[in-house]
Design an enzyme around this catalytic site. Structure first.
Site, PDB file in Angstrom:
ATOM      1  N   HIS A  65       0.828  -1.205   0.000  1.00  0.00           N
ATOM      2  CA  HIS A  65       0.000   0.000   0.000  1.00  0.00           C
ATOM      3  C   HIS A  65       0.867   1.262   0.000  1.00  0.00           C
ATOM      4  CE1 HIS A  65      -3.445   2.578   0.903  1.00  0.00           C
ATOM      5  NE2 HIS A  65      -2.631   3.203   1.745  1.00  0.00           N
ATOM      6  N   HIS A 103       3.318   6.311  -1.830  1.00  0.00           N
ATOM      7  CA  HIS A 103       3.906   7.494  -1.212  1.00  0.00           C
ATOM      8  C   HIS A 103       5.421   7.520  -1.362  1.00  0.00           C
ATOM      9  CE1 HIS A 103       0.048   8.410   0.707  1.00  0.00           C
ATOM     10  NE2 HIS A 103      -0.027   7.136   1.010  1.00  0.00           N
ATOM     11  N   LYS A 140      -4.865   9.790  -8.464  1.00  0.00           N
ATOM     12  CA  LYS A 140      -4.603  10.034  -7.048  1.00  0.00           C
ATOM     13  C   LYS A 140      -4.619  11.544  -6.863  1.00  0.00           C
ATOM     14  CE  LYS A 140      -2.874   9.065  -2.861  1.00  0.00           C
ATOM     15  NZ  LYS A 140      -2.507   8.026  -1.958  1.00  0.00           N
TER      16      LYS A 140
END
Length: 424
Positions: free
Chosen positions: A296, A311, A361
């Site tokens: 993730h 990220h 995103k």
């Protein structure tokens, strides 16, 4: 800074000695970890509430996956002995429950597994390491803020990919339009990345990149881990534990960890098992074993037509270079000073060129140029010693940041659901 701090930084940038635990040492440490995890969960697995057997099956499946990862490089004789020791409770080939599965039987199987290997010879199997760097004299009084500053300004100083001609530069271009499916930027975010920068040859960087193609992007698809992928995971964790940043996080957590699992650690191998458990052990997001904390946060996922996670600047750069990521502009608060060595960007992007309207995103913040060990070390530190569910406000260089953590709780232990940096 002072001469003493410069000397410390010079020491910290020197290469750390090799650390390579044997398969037998890894197996013994993992078995101790598994026994501790079973004892912590035994009451819930035998309390007569709900379907205890189903939960025990789930527990032993997770244990067998971790065990197979740990023993992936073992020889045929040791693998056979491992399978025989566990056979009453689980068939390691199929991960199906064995004929005698119960908590007492699992205890007995793990005791038999533990007896296969001697304990590692030393609590600290890396005595040649500059001990004062990873366990500084003020360790017991260090705050989380002081620990993060020490990691960034001393231990990780020479490991980063720095802004500029030697490292990388970004071209932020225009502001992204929130809520609009419109690309306001003609050029990529990364307009220069120097492939000759030593950062790309670092063992942690290379081992990290090898992991990035091991995951199903779409949530709801079960992750099937091959033998090669297990070995890549093992190589990554070994490389990580050779770094001074990771060793310092281990020493800090033994003293200051708020999660009870951190306080139980004795050896670096114990920390490696905990890292594997909180970051790599799969969990259910929509279907069984369709997600993990590492996937993730560092790789990114697609969930119900939206991009979640992702990220990490390395993954972003690689996907952008392949043409898979379309940078759509900067959003929100940005880095206040690009002349320092903290390079934060908050960006909007689309990942994949089909059905762009549902694969965007709207905002992701990345610490560009950061080493893998610093980023994973920072997030692990906050998850195990900070606020495990919410905000951790810190200073990084001249920037104010917030490390957000979200746990994935279960009877089998709390894992990282999400952890990431945002502008403070």
């Amino acid at each position: 800074g002072t001469n003493s701090s410069k000397n410390m930084a010079a020491l910290a940038s020197s290469s750390a000695p090799a650390w390579g635990p044997s398969v037998e040492d890894k197996l013994h440490s993992f078995t101790e970890f598994a026994i501790s995890k079973l004892e912590a969960n035994a009451e819930g697995l035998t309390d007569g509430e709900g379907d205890d057997y189903a939960e025990l099956v789930e527990f032993v499946k997770g244990l067998s996956r971790h065990l197979k990862n740990t023993a992936s490089a073992a020889g045929a004789e040791l693998k056979g002995a491992i399978m025989a020791a566990m056979a009453p409770c689980v068939d390691l080939r199929t991960e199906q429950p064995g004929p005698d599965l119960s908590v007492p039987s699992l205890r007995a199987c793990l005791a038999a597994l533990l007896a296969l290997t001697p304990p590692p010879a030393e609590v600290h199997p890396e005595p040649t390491l500059h001990h004062d760097e990873v366990s500084p004299p003020n360790l017991k009084t260090m705050s989380l803020q002081e620990a993060v500053t020490y990691m960034w300004e001393v231990l990780d100083k020479g490991n980063r990919c720095e802004w500029g001609e030697e490292g990388f530069t970004c071209n932020l271009q225009n502001k992204g339009r929130y809520g609009e499916f419109k690309d306001t930027c003609k050029n990529p975010l990364f307009d220069w990345v120097n492939p000759e920068c030593p950062f790309w040859a670092a063992p942690t960087t290379k081992a990290f990149i090898a992991l990035l193609d091991n995951y199903e992007r779409e949530v709801g698809k079960v992750e099937v881990i091959t033998r090669e992928e297990k070995q890549e995971m093992s190589r990554f964790l070994d490389a990580l534990c050779r770094t001074k940043v990771t060793r310092f996080v281990f020493e800090y957590l033994k003293v200051h960890g708020r999660d009870p699992r951190a306080k139980k650690m004795k050896r670096l191998l114990d920390f490696q098992n905990l890292l594997n458990d909180i970051w790599f052990a799969p969990y259910r997001r929509f279907k069984e074993n369709d997600s993990s904390g590492f996937e993730h946060v560092f790789v990114g996922e697609e969930s119900r037509g939206k991009i979640i996670g992702l990220h990490n600047w390395i993954q972003f750069y690689i996907e952008e270079k392949k043409g898979n990521i379309d940078y759509e502009g900067w959003v929100g608060k940005q880095d206040s000073d690009y002349s320092d060595d903290v390079n934060l960007v908050s960006v909007k992007f689309a990942w994949g060129h089909d059905r762009k309207d549902v694969e965007e995103k709207p905002m992701s913040t990345m610490l560009c140029g950061a080493s893998v060990e610093f980023e994973l070390g920072l997030l692990t530190l906050m998850f195990l010693a900070g606020n495990q569910e919410g905000d951790n406000h810190l200073n990084l260089g001249s920037e104010k940041i917030n490390v957000k953590c979200y746990p994935q709780r279960s009877r089998m232990g709390t894992k990282v659901q999400a952890a990431y940096i945002e502008m403070g």
